[in-house]
Write a protein that holds these residues in place. Structure first.
Motif, PDB file in Angstrom:
ATOM      1  N   LYS A 192       4.228  20.955 -13.303  1.00  0.00           N
ATOM      2  CA  LYS A 192       3.620  20.314 -12.141  1.00  0.00           C
ATOM      3  C   LYS A 192       4.598  19.407 -11.400  1.00  0.00           C
ATOM      4  O   LYS A 192       4.593  19.360 -10.172  1.00  0.00           O
ATOM      5  CB  LYS A 192       2.405  19.496 -12.587  1.00  0.00           C
ATOM      6  N   LEU A 193       5.435  18.694 -12.140  1.00  0.00           N
ATOM      7  CA  LEU A 193       6.383  17.789 -11.485  1.00  0.00           C
ATOM      8  C   LEU A 193       7.361  18.572 -10.624  1.00  0.00           C
ATOM      9  O   LEU A 193       7.646  18.196  -9.474  1.00  0.00           O
ATOM     10  CB  LEU A 193       7.134  16.963 -12.532  1.00  0.00           C
ATOM     11  N   GLY A 194       7.881  19.680 -11.156  1.00  0.00           N
ATOM     12  CA  GLY A 194       8.804  20.496 -10.378  1.00  0.00           C
ATOM     13  C   GLY A 194       8.137  21.093  -9.158  1.00  0.00           C
ATOM     14  O   GLY A 194       8.727  21.139  -8.065  1.00  0.00           O
ATOM     15  N   SER A 195       6.894  21.551  -9.320  1.00  0.00           N
ATOM     16  CA  SER A 195       6.157  22.112  -8.177  1.00  0.00           C
ATOM     17  C   SER A 195       5.917  21.056  -7.112  1.00  0.00           C
ATOM     18  O   SER A 195       6.007  21.334  -5.909  1.00  0.00           O
ATOM     19  CB  SER A 195       4.821  22.688  -8.652  1.00  0.00           C
ATOM     20  N   SER A 196       5.616  19.833  -7.545  1.00  0.00           N
ATOM     21  CA  SER A 196       5.399  18.744  -6.594  1.00  0.00           C
ATOM     22  C   SER A 196       6.667  18.426  -5.810  1.00  0.00           C
ATOM     23  O   SER A 196       6.624  18.202  -4.593  1.00  0.00           O
ATOM     24  CB  SER A 196       4.924  17.498  -7.343  1.00  0.00           C
TER      25      SER A 196
END
Length: 617
Positions: free
Chosen positions: A250-254
């Motif tokens: 999720k952090l990378g996608s954000s």
């Protein structure tokens, strides 16, 4: 959540060693006829030939990928050899691979601090070994550098510089010269692993764990990559954001959606304050650090796994939909976990303290809640039956919470049990019988039973759903120490306290945990402060009890001639079963022998006599 740690002040040499297609290599060593043939290791289930969990490099040349199943792999490569993972209790048995990985770890650990990160990868802190080599025999003084070292890939080489020239530079800064020594050491270790185990491995050598991990996967198999500090901007500048550890979710996608970040190097366009504003103080600082190749994580120095776990997935129609089926599989998982815990205790002298159960589940359509199946934990009790009992209680508790008082149909799609908080058995521990004394055994002020306990002691919750800090206690016992200044309460006024020195160290007699009122004085005091009767009479009373008396054990004290007596029939056997196996056996033998001597009960010897009555206000 990633943790931002500052870069260490002193330079480090860190290596990440990754075994190449490890499962395949283990099988090829077990079956030499598979060497050189396209090979893959498949899951134990037979649906469409089983799922591939490891693909050898010979098979990869034909386009076989781990995402395929066995039947599909055969269509791509008809000659592929599919080897099934060993099966036990209806699931994969990985002990063969764990043991093989331990062989490699024992070799790598000879050169520096070693952290076993997984079944087939290891971190090494080679700083001390590299410093020593740089002082004694730096690469430029070596008459010959082995071929494996010269095959190293050094990132950022310019102007046609060869690996040998880079390794032997005398004008290089201290950091690069340390890395050069590290490259020589890692090449030697990899050759040693190949010689002793027949396994090839790849490695990355850098100044921190993050860069070493990235480098080990750049050139494979059986190769190593060195990351000088000057090459870090180019390495990270082109590295896709989802290739960085902890940025694949999720952090990378954000970062990609909200900031338009495509590579790790793109993070350099944002200030630390901006990143902290968007993602919090800690995560923002961590993002700012990794964009610059900064990572302060230490190699933990762990040769053994931090936890033990076993699980199984039940996809599609295999989902578990009844309590009886769940209990069947849960009992099998607990049995395997218990065997591994006992093997760890026997071989490595380690005890686990926490039992954890994880599950994934689904509910019938129309359920109002979207609650996930919760993980549950409790203090771990050794023994297969006890682990099975506790795990089942945890599952039932999680299922009630998952259903949220709804009576909808449910299904479990994965189930796992694990044991964590594993610590070495405290050194110096002895049998519990040492606390009670034997026949005619006297304790003087110069020889006492002393314990060392941690100061933070929290009681264990009886609910079984929450973990207590008490599971972290690591008592260390010292028996028979001379002149330790630590004495039992109830002997004399002076012996009721430990010396100031030992008190500061947390050392005191175990008897101090019992209030003096719990000790019966069987002989009334005389005028001169002694006791009526003689020592011989006391000893004789222990030997010559009538047939109508109950068996008991006593601790005799010379000074006051007080006797601590308790009835063995009042010993709670369920508590004894909580003790480590070797102590259980000793106590059980002691109790049985006492009961055979005098099975009858003597009036007035109940354990309740050791506790003062509650005073009514």
């Amino acid at each position: 959540m990633p943790i931002a740690r500052p870069a260490p002040q002193a330079p480090r040499v860190i290596a990440h060693v990754d075994l190449d297609c490890f499962y395949v290599q283990v099988e090829q060593r077990r079956r030499p006829e598979l060497r050189g043939l396209p090979t893959a290791v498949v899951q134990y289930n037979a649906w469409k030939g089983g799922g591939l969990i490891a693909v050898g490099y010979e098979a990869r040349k034909f386009g076989v990928k781990r995402s395929m199943r066995g039947d599909e792999a055969k269509m791509v490569c008809p000659d592929i050899q599919l080897v099934q993972v060993p099966v036990a209790r209806g699931k994969a048995d990985l002990n063969l691979y764990r043991d093989a990985g331990s062989e490699v770890v024992s070799i790598l650990a000879a050169k520096g601090r070693c952290e076993r990160a997984s079944i087939d990868e290891v971190y090494l802190d080679l700083t001390a070994a590299a410093e020593q080599m740089l002082t004694a025999t730096p690469p430029d003084t070596l008459q010959e550098i082995d071929e494996e070292t010269l095959k190293s890939h050094v990132l950022g080489l310019q102007n046609g510089e060869s690996v040998k020239q880079w390794l032997c530079r005398t004008d290089a800064d201290h950091l690069d010269r340390l890395l050069a020594c590290g490259a020589v050491i890692v090449a030697e270790l990899r050759a040693e692993v190949l010689k002793k185990t027949s396994f090839t491995c790849s490695a990355g050598i850098a100044h921190n764990k993050m860069l070493a991990k990235l480098a080990s996967g750049i050139h494979k198999p059986a190769q190593q990559t060195v990351v000088p500090s000057s090459s870090v901007p180019d390495l990270l500048g082109s590295l896709p954001i989802n290739k960085m550890k902890q940025l694949g979710g999720k952090l990378g996608s954000s970062l990609q959606k909200e900031l338009g970040v495509a590579t790790v190097g793109d993070l350099l366009h944002f200030t630390e304050e901006k990143l902290q504003e968007l993602y919090g103080w800690n995560t923002g600082a961590w993002l700012w650090n990794i964009a610059r190749g900064i990572n302060g994580d230490e190699v933990e120095g762990r040769l053994l796994p931090k936890s033990h776990g076993c699980g199984k997935t039940f996809p599609g129609q295999q989902a578990l939909k009844s309590l009886s089926v769940v209990k069947h599989w849960l009992n099998g998982l607990c049995e395997e976990l218990s065997e591994r815990l006992q093997a760890d205790l026997d071989k490595n002298k380690r005890l686990a303290h926490t039992l954890i159960i994880h599950a994934d589940g689904s509910k019938a359509q129309g359920a109002l809640t979207k609650r996930k199946f919760p993980s549950k934990s409790c203090p771990l009790r050794y023994g297969t039956a006890k682990i099975q009992e506790d795990a089942w209680k945890l599952f039932e508790s999680g299922l009630r919470e998952f259903l949220d008082l709804q009576s909808s149909e449910w299904a479990v799609t994965s189930l796992s049990v694990s044991a964590s908080k594993i610590f070495p058995v405290p050194t110096g521990t002895n049998s519990i019988v040492k606390y009670f004394g034997e026949k005619q055994q006297s304790y003087s002020q110069t020889s006492e039973v002393c314990d060392v306990y941690g100061e933070d002691t929290t009681s264990i919750s009886s609910s079984g759903d929450h973990l207590s800090e008490a599971s972290d206690l690591q008592p260390v016992n010292h028996f028979g120490e001379e002149n330790n200044g630590c004495h039992s309460p109830g002997m004399t006024h002076q012996t009721n306290k430990c010396s100031t020195v030992n008190r500061e160290k947390g050392v005191c007699s175990i008897l101090e945990h019992f209030h003096p009122i719990r000790f019966l004085k069987h002989f009334p005091p005389t005028v001169d402060g002694g006791t009526s009767g003689s020592k011989d009479e006391e000893t004789e009373s222990f030997k010559n009890e009538d047939a109508g008396t109950s068996p008991s054990h006593e601790i005799q004290v010379d000074q006051q001639r007080e006797i601590w007596r308790f009835n063995v029939e009042d010993v709670d056997l369920s508590i004894v079963k909580e003790l480590p196996p070797e102590i259980q056996q000793e106590v059980q033998t002691w109790i049985k022998s006492s009961k055979r001597t005098n099975p009858a009960k003597r009036p007035g010897s109940s354990i309740s006599h050791y506790f003062a009555p509650v005073k009514k206000s």
